[in-house]
Structure formats: structure tokens, C-alpha cells
Scaffold this active site. Structure first.
Site, mmCIF file in Angstrom:
data_model
loop_
_atom_site.group_PDB
_atom_site.id
_atom_site.type_symbol
_atom_site.label_atom_id
_atom_site.label_comp_id
_atom_site.label_asym_id
_atom_site.label_seq_id
_atom_site.Cartn_x
_atom_site.Cartn_y
_atom_site.Cartn_z
ATOM 1 C CG PHE A 60 -1.735 1.233 1.386
ATOM 2 C CD1 PHE A 60 -2.809 1.467 0.533
ATOM 3 C CD2 PHE A 60 -1.459 2.176 2.368
ATOM 4 C CE1 PHE A 60 -3.585 2.618 0.653
ATOM 5 C CE2 PHE A 60 -2.228 3.324 2.501
ATOM 6 C CZ PHE A 60 -3.294 3.543 1.643
ATOM 7 C CG ASP A 81 5.790 3.369 0.928
ATOM 8 O OD1 ASP A 81 6.084 3.994 1.972
ATOM 9 O OD2 ASP A 81 4.637 3.314 0.456
ATOM 10 C CE LYS A 83 0.741 5.386 8.109
ATOM 11 N NZ LYS A 83 0.821 4.596 6.890
#
Ligand SMILES: *Cc1c(COP(=O)(O)O)cnc(C)c1O
Length: 452
Positions: free
Chosen positions: A172, A260, A288
Site C-alpha cells: 500500500f 516506501d 507517519k
């Protein structure tokens, strides 16, 4: 048109005092229940949520509406406190409202919240990232992980002059059009749009390959983007040779390798997954926890690649709030607190929590496994789950069993993510006592979940 405000009870001082209602919760709306507030939210916000998984569609029921959080716990507007294993999906690692973060943000806020000009603090955060992650000779800050992956894709295409992107089923990368693809299963295929609103053309040059298999590339490929530890289909480690193989295959055809690390960056160790597995990407995406719980994203990489970004290079990037003074203050405070010793402690806690949950479920006859990769814990429910290497394996998880366990845990005062494929986030606030309380709750919850 009905008067929607009439659905919310008027403020009742006695009720407020009894419930410990705080001004932030009350705002003249009375002591509302989760249900009342969520109903009102649904009239203002599509589905009542600003990020779709929060809506509990995958597990049933309605979300708790958060009033506040502290350390390992989160408290809803009805005053119910839960042990929190969501931790903002990994944006939080020190625990909620950690004094280092609140002090940094408090000190920063009085000097203004955004300027539209360079600041020393954004420079320091970029330096702090580069010091800890050697592949990131330059770092550009932005506002979300989604912005980081979309910028990284644009950069790779601009640098190589090629269009094709290779991604992996079950990884994702946020809500980036080119990466919202539905892949075939088993083999590398050209993707189809993974959602309405993404035109075929946006994913026409996106190939989807099975995770943990090195695809054959050719010289049409601009970049391979991968979660070096997959943390959005449970928690799946790269098999030995996978990341090394991607590096070699990218080098062979002149493609760029993008890691990622929006979840894994500074969570699995100071240097992220790339240090853990000793494979250096050309570009790294962050998000994040580099914002300490405030909105942030970042792209780092080799100087010659990164300097293709505007204003030096021909690949455009800009952002009104990029390098935000509050987010960079919080991010710096987070990174400074995360010394190498902290990760040793967090790995021990991850193992400890996973073992506790495993034992609790086994004792209750509830089939579930809890894979641990570094500081990350996953959950796979069901009898035929087995070891997960790719998305086809991950999809064997029993989603109904997860939903039952999730609801039983919530009833026992433990908040997990409302989706069977999310990670369990262990942080500095999850002390031995907290872990003991969570595993005891899990023992009771597993009995309920096993009974169906
Ligand atoms: C969360 C996440 C993103 C998206 O980040 P946002 O800040 O939610 O846009 C991208 N990649 C990975 C691996 C993520 O877990």
C-alpha cells in the site's frame, strides 16, 4: 430540512460534571454518545470519517469517537478508556501526548504555524534523516505519505525518462492514482484501476507483481516501488534475496529502486528497513512517525536523483505547508528520542506482546498467529493461514474471525485497527504492565471470539 442540531442533547452541566466532560468534547453539544456524535459526523463528513478504514466497515459496528489519548491509552467521548494498539497507524511511537512532543509543539506554536519561507527546523529534520539513513543524501519534506509516493514516482519518471512503474500486490502506498491498482494474482501483470475515479490511463504503465518474487524488468521501467517490509497485508518480511534481487534487477535495466518506508522508517530501527536488510534504494518515501504524530511526508535519496526536483531540476514539486514548523518540531523531538537502545527495547516488547497474544489465543482455542518482524507485529486469523509470503497467502486470513476478535478485544478495553490486514503497533508506552493487561484481555476476548 431537519434541524440536525436537535439530534444532539443540549448541554447539561450536571451530566457534564458527572461524565467528566471537557470543553473540547462538550462544545455546547452536551455529553453526547459515540453514536450521537458519529451520526452527526456522518451528516458533515462522507461516512463520518476522514480516512475510510476508520469507519469500521470491515469489522462491523461504529467507531469510538476519540476525546483524548495519553501514552498507551485512548479515551472516547463517553469516557471509556482503551489500551491502544493503533497508535495512529504507526504515526505515533513514543505513545500519545508524549511530553517531548507536546513540549516541542507548544514551544513552536507561539512562533507561528506556517510561513511560506525556509526555516532552520526543516533543515534540521532533513539533516537528522540524512544522518540516520545514509542513502538519503537530500530530503524534501511534504505533508503526507501519499504525497511522498506520488512525488517519488514523478521524480523517478522524470529522471529516467521512462513511464513504467512496478509495484507489488498487497503493498500500500497511499492514495496515489498511479499506485491504486488491482493486480492479477500469481504473475506480474499490467494493473487495472483499483478504485473508481482512477482512469485506465493513470495505471496503464503500472505493473503489479507478486510480493517476494523478483520480477524480470526491461528498459521501459522507470522504477520499482516496494514496502521493504510489507505492513499493510499483515506484517510480511521480505524473503532472503528479494530486496537484493530487486536492487540487482533495477541496476541491470537502469531503473530506480524506491523503498516506501512510510511505516518502517525509524520504526524498525534508526536506519529503517534498508539498514536492517542492508539494501540501499535510490529513493526512500517517509511519512507517519517522522512527524511525531503531525501531518508530514518526505522523500529522500541520492543527491543526483533528488536534485532533479524543482527548483534545481525539471521535476516539479511544491507545497504550501511543506516543512511545516509544528510537524518538523514534533518530528525532530521524535527522532531525538529514538536512540538505538530504544529499538532493542521495542523489539523485545514486540516479541513479548506477540507471544502473549499467541498463548492467549492458543489457550482459548482461537486460531491466530502473530508474526513479528523487528518491532512490527501482525495478526493472521484462521486455521489455514500458514506462513504469509505474498498477498495470495495474506488473503487466506479469516476476516470474520478477525472481526470477532476485534469486537471482543474492544469490549475488553483494547483497541486494535478495524481491518484484518493492519499491523499491531507497539511503542514506548506499551510497558510490561500494559502488555500484561492486553494479553489478559486477549485471553478473555479469544474465548468469546472462539465461541463465535
Ligand atoms: C500510510 C502509508 C502511506 C500513506 O501515507 P499517508 O500519510 O496516509 O498518506 C504510504 N505508504 C505506506 C507504506 C503506508 O503505510
Amino acid at each position: 430540512m431537519p434541524n440536525t442540531d436537535s439530534m444532539i442533547p443540549a448541554c447539561d452541566p450536571d451530566r457534564c460534571a458527572a461524565a467528566g466532560c471537557t470543553p473540547t468534547v462538550c462544545v455546547g453539544a452536551g455529553v453526547a454518545s459515540n453514536h450521537e456524535l458519529f451520526a452527526r459526523s456522518q451528516r458533515a463528513i462522507p461516512g463520518g470519517v476522514n480516512s475510510s478504514i476508520r469507519a469500521f466497515r470491515a469489522v462491523g459496528g461504529e467507531p469510538y469517537v476519540v476525546a483524548s489519548a495519553s501514552g498507551a491509552t485512548i479515551t472516547d467521548v463517553e469516557g471509556t478508556t482503551y489500551y491502544d494498539l493503533v497508535q495512529s497507524y504507526g504515526a505515533i511511537i513514543l505513545g500519545h501526548a508524549h511530553p517531548a512532543i507536546t513540549a516541542a509543539v507548544g514551544a513552536a506554536v507561539v512562533s507561528g504555524t506556517s510561513y511560506g519561507a525556509p526555516t532552520p527546523r526543516e533543515m534540521k529534520l532533513a539533516e537528522a534523516i540524512a544522518e540516520r539513513v545514509p542513502s538519503c543524501e537530500r530530503v524534501r519534506l511534504m505533508n503526507s505519505g501519499t504525497e511522498a509516493t506520488s512525488t517519488a514516482i514523478r521524480l523517478a519518471r522524470g529522471v529516467t525518462g521512462r513511464d513504467r512503474i512496478v509495484t507489488f500486490a498487497g503493498n500500500f502506498h497511499g492514495a496515489t492514482d498511479a499506485l491504486l491498482v488491482a493486480g492479477g494474482s500469481g504473475v506480474a501483470t499490467l494493473g487495472l484501476p483499483g478504485t473508481a475515479g482512477v482512469p485506465d490511463a493513470a495505471v496503464a504503465e503500472t505493473m503489479v507483481a507478486p510480493y517476494n518474487q523478483v520480477p524480470d524488468l526491461d528498459d521501459r521501467v522507470a522504477a520499482v516501488i516496494v514496502e521493504p517490509i510489507a505492513a499493510n497485508m499483515g506484517v510480511v518480511a521480505p524473503v532472503p534475496g528479494f530486496l537484493e534481487g530487486l536492487r540487482a534487477e533495477c541496476d541491470r535495466v537502469g531503473a530506480l529502486l524506491i523503498f516506501d518506508e512510510v511505516i518502517t522508517g525509524f520504526r524498525v530501527g534508526t536506519g529503517g528497513a534498508q539498514a536492517k536488510y542492508d539494501v540501499s534504494p535510490d529513493i526512500t518515501c517517509f511519512g507517519k512517525l517522522i512527524g511525531g504524530g503531525l501531518p508530514i511526508g518526505g522523500v529522500g535519496g541520492r543527491a543526483d536523483v533528488m536534485e532533479q526536483l524543482s527548483p534545481l531540476g525539471k521535476v516539479f514539486h511544491a507545497g504550501t505547508l511543506s516543512g511545516n514548523p509544528l510537524a518538523t518540531a514534533a518530528g525532530l523531538a521524535a527522532l531525538e528520542t529514538l536512540t538505538p537502545d530504544v529499538y532493542i527495547e521495542l523489539m523485545a516488547r514486540a516479541r513479548h506482546l506477540a507471544a502473549g497474544l499467541r498463548d492467549a489465543c492458543a489457550a482459548a482455542g482461537f486460531a491466530a498467529s502473530f508474526p513479528v518482524v523487528g518491532t512490527l507485529v501482525g495478526i493472521v486469523c484462521g486455521d489455514d493461514a500458514g506462513t504469509v509470503h505474498d498477498f495470495d497467502d495474506a488473503k487466506r486470513t479469516d476476516e470474520a474471525a478477525y472481526a470477532a476478535f476485534f469486537q471482543a478485544m474492544l469490549a475488553e478495553g483494547v483497541a486494535m485497527a478495524p481491518g484484518a490486514y493492519e499491523a499491531i503497533f507497539v511503542g514506548l508506552a506499551h510497558t510490561d504492565e500494559v502488555i500484561a493487561a492486553i494479553t489478559e484481555a486477549a485471553g478473555r476476548a479469544a474465548v468469546v471470539a472462539a465461541a463465535g
